[in-house]
Design a protein around this motif. Structure first.
Motif, PDB file in Angstrom:
ATOM      1  N   GLU A  11       0.802  -1.217   0.000  1.00 33.28           N
ATOM      2  CA  GLU A  11       0.000   0.000   0.000  1.00 33.28           C
ATOM      3  C   GLU A  11       0.841   1.276   0.000  1.00 33.28           C
ATOM      4  OE1 GLU A  11      -2.600  -0.693   3.316  1.00 33.28           O
ATOM      5  OE2 GLU A  11      -1.181   0.076   4.779  1.00 33.28           O
ATOM      6  N   LYS A  12       2.085   1.208   0.467  1.00 30.95           N
ATOM      7  CA  LYS A  12       2.960   2.385   0.498  1.00 30.95           C
ATOM      8  C   LYS A  12       3.881   2.479  -0.722  1.00 30.95           C
ATOM      9  CE  LYS A  12       3.418   1.755   5.418  1.00 30.95           C
ATOM     10  NZ  LYS A  12       4.382   1.431   6.461  1.00 30.95           N
ATOM     11  N   ARG A  14       5.698   3.398  -3.881  1.00 28.36           N
ATOM     12  CA  ARG A  14       5.799   4.626  -4.674  1.00 28.36           C
ATOM     13  C   ARG A  14       6.356   4.292  -6.054  1.00 28.36           C
ATOM     14  NH1 ARG A  14       6.088   9.328  -1.133  1.00 28.36           N
ATOM     15  NH2 ARG A  14       6.104   8.628   1.029  1.00 28.36           N
ATOM     16  N   SER A  57      -0.375  10.332  -9.100  1.00 28.70           N
ATOM     17  CA  SER A  57       0.051  10.235  -7.705  1.00 28.70           C
ATOM     18  C   SER A  57       1.482   9.728  -7.626  1.00 28.70           C
ATOM     19  CB  SER A  57      -0.863   9.268  -6.946  1.00 28.70           C
ATOM     20  OG  SER A  57      -0.387   9.036  -5.636  1.00 28.70           O
ATOM     21  N   PHE A  59       2.137   7.570  -5.456  1.00 24.93           N
ATOM     22  CA  PHE A  59       1.906   6.208  -4.989  1.00 24.93           C
ATOM     23  C   PHE A  59       1.262   5.353  -6.081  1.00 24.93           C
ATOM     24  CE2 PHE A  59       1.900   8.725  -1.083  1.00 24.93           C
ATOM     25  CZ  PHE A  59       2.811   8.007  -0.318  1.00 24.93           C
ATOM     26  N   PRO A  62      -2.887   5.048  -4.806  1.00 19.96           N
ATOM     27  CA  PRO A  62      -3.207   6.294  -4.102  1.00 19.96           C
ATOM     28  C   PRO A  62      -4.465   6.158  -3.247  1.00 19.96           C
ATOM     29  CG  PRO A  62      -3.729   6.489  -6.437  1.00 19.96           C
ATOM     30  CD  PRO A  62      -3.070   5.156  -6.249  1.00 19.96           C
ATOM     31  N   HIS A  69      -1.671   7.449   0.243  1.00 23.20           N
ATOM     32  CA  HIS A  69      -1.780   6.101  -0.317  1.00 23.20           C
ATOM     33  C   HIS A  69      -2.964   5.378   0.311  1.00 23.20           C
ATOM     34  CE1 HIS A  69      -0.197   4.254   3.360  1.00 23.20           C
ATOM     35  NE2 HIS A  69       0.772   5.153   3.345  1.00 23.20           N
TER      36      HIS A  69
END
Length: 164
Positions: A11-12, A14, A57, A59, A62, A69
């Motif tokens: 989920e984090k 990038r 984004s 991320f 996002p 995120h």
């Protein structure tokens, strides 16, 4: 499902952590504090190329909250369960990844590397000598992806759709 990542790692994620030219990605904030660089299977590579073109984004996933995120996945899981009829948790995806990998006779040390499990001090001298690079993990990662795709009857990358 296609990477074996922990929820918090995914989920984090990038865009700067993904190298589409080398077809690898690196997770720097991991549970065991060891950076993890993995190859992208062809399927995930194609999805990420398409997703990157549509993204504004920093991320990959996002979210609308303060973090920028995605944090809560209940809505997406509920929608997928409704569409598929399959109840699951996000961690079930990681368990399924490793179960598939083991069933395909992926070597145990490659399994540990794919999941970023620390090499223990169990007295296994051999594991201390093994250096597993992202290149070494390309074939196992692709084999797992091919198995998942074959099992679901998919032939190519699908179109990205909003599930939330």
């Amino acid at each position: 499902l296609f990477t074996g990542l922990r929820r918090g790692e995914a989920e984090k994620l990038r865009w700067e952590q993904i190298d589409l030219k080398k077809k690898i990605f690196t997770i720097t904030d991991t549970k065991n504090s060891e950076p993890l660089t993995l190859p992208l299977s062809k399927f995930i590579y194609e999805l990420l190329v398409e997703r990157k073109e549509l993204s504004s984004s920093e991320f990959v996933f996002p979210g609308e909250g303060a973090t920028g995120h995605i944090v809560e996945t209940k809505r997406q899981v509920k929608n997928i369960t409704k569409i598929s009829g399959v109840k699951f948790t996000i961690h079930d995806l990681r368990r399924t990844f490793i179960t598939i990998a083991e069933s395909l006779d992926i070597p145990a040390y490659a399994l540990k590397a794919l999941l970023n499990h620390k090499i223990s001090d169990s007295g296994d001298v051999t594991q201390g000598y093994i250096v597993i690079t992202p290149d070494r993990l390309c074939a196992p990662m692709q084999k797992i992806a091919n198995h998942i795709l074959f099992t679901v009857g998919a032939k190519a990358a699908g179109k990205i759709v909003a599930l939330g």
